[in-house]
Design a protein around this motif. Sequence first.
Motif, PDB file in Angstrom:
ATOM      1  N   LYS A   1       9.512  -2.187  -4.273  1.00 37.74           N
ATOM      2  CA  LYS A   1       9.663  -0.734  -4.447  1.00 37.74           C
ATOM      3  C   LYS A   1       9.739  -0.394  -5.942  1.00 37.74           C
ATOM      4  CE  LYS A   1      10.605   3.623  -3.840  1.00 37.74           C
ATOM      5  NZ  LYS A   1       9.429   4.531  -3.761  1.00 37.74           N
TER       6      LYS A   1
ATOM      7  N   ASN B   1       4.389  11.402   1.496  1.00 42.77           N
ATOM      8  CA  ASN B   1       5.744  10.996   1.149  1.00 42.77           C
ATOM      9  C   ASN B   1       6.202  11.666  -0.129  1.00 42.77           C
ATOM     10  OD1 ASN B   1       6.331   9.035  -1.276  1.00 42.77           O
ATOM     11  ND2 ASN B   1       4.246   8.573  -0.561  1.00 42.77           N
ATOM     12  N   SER B   2       7.510  11.871  -0.161  1.00 43.73           N
ATOM     13  CA  SER B   2       8.165  12.345  -1.377  1.00 43.73           C
ATOM     14  C   SER B   2       9.527  11.662  -1.447  1.00 43.73           C
ATOM     15  CB  SER B   2       8.324  13.868  -1.352  1.00 43.73           C
ATOM     16  OG  SER B   2       8.909  14.300  -2.573  1.00 43.73           O
ATOM     17  N   ILE B   3       9.502  10.364  -1.721  1.00 47.11           N
ATOM     18  CA  ILE B   3      10.734   9.573  -1.709  1.00 47.11           C
ATOM     19  C   ILE B   3      11.547   9.863  -2.971  1.00 47.11           C
ATOM     20  CG2 ILE B   3      11.694   7.234  -1.475  1.00 47.11           C
ATOM     21  CD1 ILE B   3       9.879   8.160   0.903  1.00 47.11           C
ATOM     22  N   GLY B   4      10.830   9.999  -4.085  1.00 51.78           N
ATOM     23  CA  GLY B   4      11.526  10.290  -5.340  1.00 51.78           C
ATOM     24  C   GLY B   4      12.132   9.063  -5.983  1.00 51.78           C
TER      25      GLY B   4
ATOM     26  N   GLU C   1      13.623   6.295  -4.919  1.00 58.92           N
ATOM     27  CA  GLU C   1      14.902   5.688  -4.533  1.00 58.92           C
ATOM     28  C   GLU C   1      14.799   4.183  -4.810  1.00 58.92           C
ATOM     29  OE1 GLU C   1      16.111   6.181  -0.454  1.00 58.92           O
ATOM     30  OE2 GLU C   1      17.695   4.699  -0.666  1.00 58.92           O
TER      31      GLU C   1
ATOM     32  N   ASN D   1       3.809   1.434 -13.120  1.00 60.07           N
ATOM     33  CA  ASN D   1       3.466   2.580 -12.278  1.00 60.07           C
ATOM     34  C   ASN D   1       3.441   3.861 -13.112  1.00 60.07           C
ATOM     35  OD1 ASN D   1       3.193   4.522 -10.340  1.00 60.07           O
ATOM     36  ND2 ASN D   1       4.822   3.752  -9.023  1.00 60.07           N
TER      37      ASN D   1
ATOM     38  N   SER E   1       1.794   6.434 -11.986  1.00 61.31           N
ATOM     39  CA  SER E   1       1.097   7.261 -11.000  1.00 61.31           C
ATOM     40  C   SER E   1       1.998   7.827  -9.915  1.00 61.31           C
ATOM     41  CB  SER E   1      -0.036   6.439 -10.380  1.00 61.31           C
ATOM     42  OG  SER E   1       0.414   5.145  -9.990  1.00 61.31           O
TER      43      SER E   1
ATOM     44  N   PRO F   1       3.795  10.486  -7.998  1.00 59.39           N
ATOM     45  CA  PRO F   1       3.644  11.942  -8.012  1.00 59.39           C
ATOM     46  C   PRO F   1       4.929  12.701  -7.688  1.00 59.39           C
ATOM     47  CG  PRO F   1       2.871  11.088  -5.909  1.00 59.39           C
ATOM     48  CD  PRO F   1       3.377   9.905  -6.704  1.00 59.39           C
TER      49      PRO F   1
ATOM     50  N   ASN G   1      -3.015   5.001  -6.177  1.00 58.75           N
ATOM     51  CA  ASN G   1      -1.755   5.509  -5.624  1.00 58.75           C
ATOM     52  C   ASN G   1      -2.108   6.685  -4.711  1.00 58.75           C
ATOM     53  OD1 ASN G   1       1.007   6.349  -5.315  1.00 58.75           O
ATOM     54  ND2 ASN G   1       1.487   5.420  -7.290  1.00 58.75           N
ATOM     55  N   SER G   2      -1.108   7.445  -4.295  1.00 56.57           N
ATOM     56  CA  SER G   2      -1.340   8.516  -3.322  1.00 56.57           C
ATOM     57  C   SER G   2      -1.920   9.779  -3.974  1.00 56.57           C
ATOM     58  CB  SER G   2      -0.033   8.827  -2.599  1.00 56.57           C
ATOM     59  OG  SER G   2       0.982   9.089  -3.540  1.00 56.57           O
TER      60      SER G   2
HETATM   61  C1  DHB Z   1       7.178   7.232  -5.198  1.00 55.84           C
HETATM   62  C2  DHB Z   1       5.916   7.536  -4.765  1.00 55.84           C
HETATM   63  C3  DHB Z   1       4.819   6.963  -5.392  1.00 55.84           C
HETATM   64  O1  DHB Z   1       3.539   7.214  -5.006  1.00 55.84           O
HETATM   65  C4  DHB Z   1       5.013   6.115  -6.455  1.00 55.84           C
HETATM   66  O2  DHB Z   1       3.964   5.585  -7.079  1.00 55.84           O
HETATM   67  C5  DHB Z   1       6.276   5.802  -6.878  1.00 55.84           C
HETATM   68  C6  DHB Z   1       7.364   6.367  -6.242  1.00 55.84           C
HETATM   69  C7  DHB Z   1       8.354   7.827  -4.576  1.00 55.84           C
HETATM   70  O3  DHB Z   1       8.317   8.994  -4.165  1.00 55.84           O
HETATM   71  O4  DHB Z   1       9.406   7.160  -4.524  1.00 55.84           O
END
Ligand code: DHB
Length: 301
Positions: A46, A70-73, A75, A127, A129, A131, A192-193
């Motif tokens: 991660k 996804n929008s994990i941010g 973590e 990384n 990339s 978003p 990436n996404s």
């Molecule tokens: C996250 C999403 C990504 O596409 C990335 O490259 C890094 C982190 C995320 O939202 O955690």
Amino acid sequence: MSSALTTTLLGVTMNNPVIAASGTFGFGHEYAERFDISRLGGISGKGLTLHGSSGNDGMRVWETPAGLMNSIGLENPGVRRFIKEECPYMRAAGCAVLANLGGHSEADYIAGAELLNEADIDILELNISCPNVKAGGMAFGVLPKSTEAIVKKVKAVTKHPLLVKLSPNAENIVAVAQAAEGAGADGVSLVNSFLGLAIDVAGKKAVFENVYAGLSGPAIMPIALRMVHQVAHAVRIPVVGLGGIATVNDALSFFMAGASAIQVGTITFAQPDAMLTIIDGLERYCLEQGLLNIAEIIGIV
Ligand code: DHB
């Protein structure tokens, strides 16, 4: 394990060219309960930030037709805890270990990369990339100039082979890949996404707190494949292909388009052992086609 899949990427020899994509595999613990993760070529952990983060509030994942937003941010436990707690576990799994490093500022990236010099990892995946964070992340990877600057600085401090993960949201992904190469990247991984938008129509608002979020999964595969093909024709460093790979045919397509290795991500949520099916399928393909190594088909299209 057949030698037909043995792959050397950035000087690292792997059982096979199939790597678990960052952000879809944690650090491997959960999947180790489901299958033998030592069969993978590698695991990209991660995405890390220097001090760690608890991630974004609100909705974090949202299914779309043939895709996932996804929008994990970001973590994550932070670089120090990763080195102490996660890295030894990943190393013990027996496949290649990639640390994926994100950041909110240039100083963050540099400090993170310096700390990771003490970590027993095989490859540093930078990384530029992500978003889903307000500051940094994708901002570094959308333009060649900012890509060149950050890659140069990280390359100057890291002792690990440097793989730079690119954003499909770049203005011109070929120019960004060339900037990364010029700045000393040992390889690039893409894509990436894609930035997308989901709307909660009943609620008359965006689904995600950050409004836009990253789209991945089979829905993006043909676009990712086109970008890998374009970049592979424009740089001399190895290209790691990813973006919606779900089947052995998808994987073969990425090799034929010029990828030296692949990463598999979103499909793992739906089919935890999809990577093993892909690895078995690649092995069978080599046997059927009389290939001594899968590398024989890299870039044939
Ligand atoms: C996250 C999403 C990504 O596409 C990335 O490259 C890094 C982190 C995320 O939202 O955690």
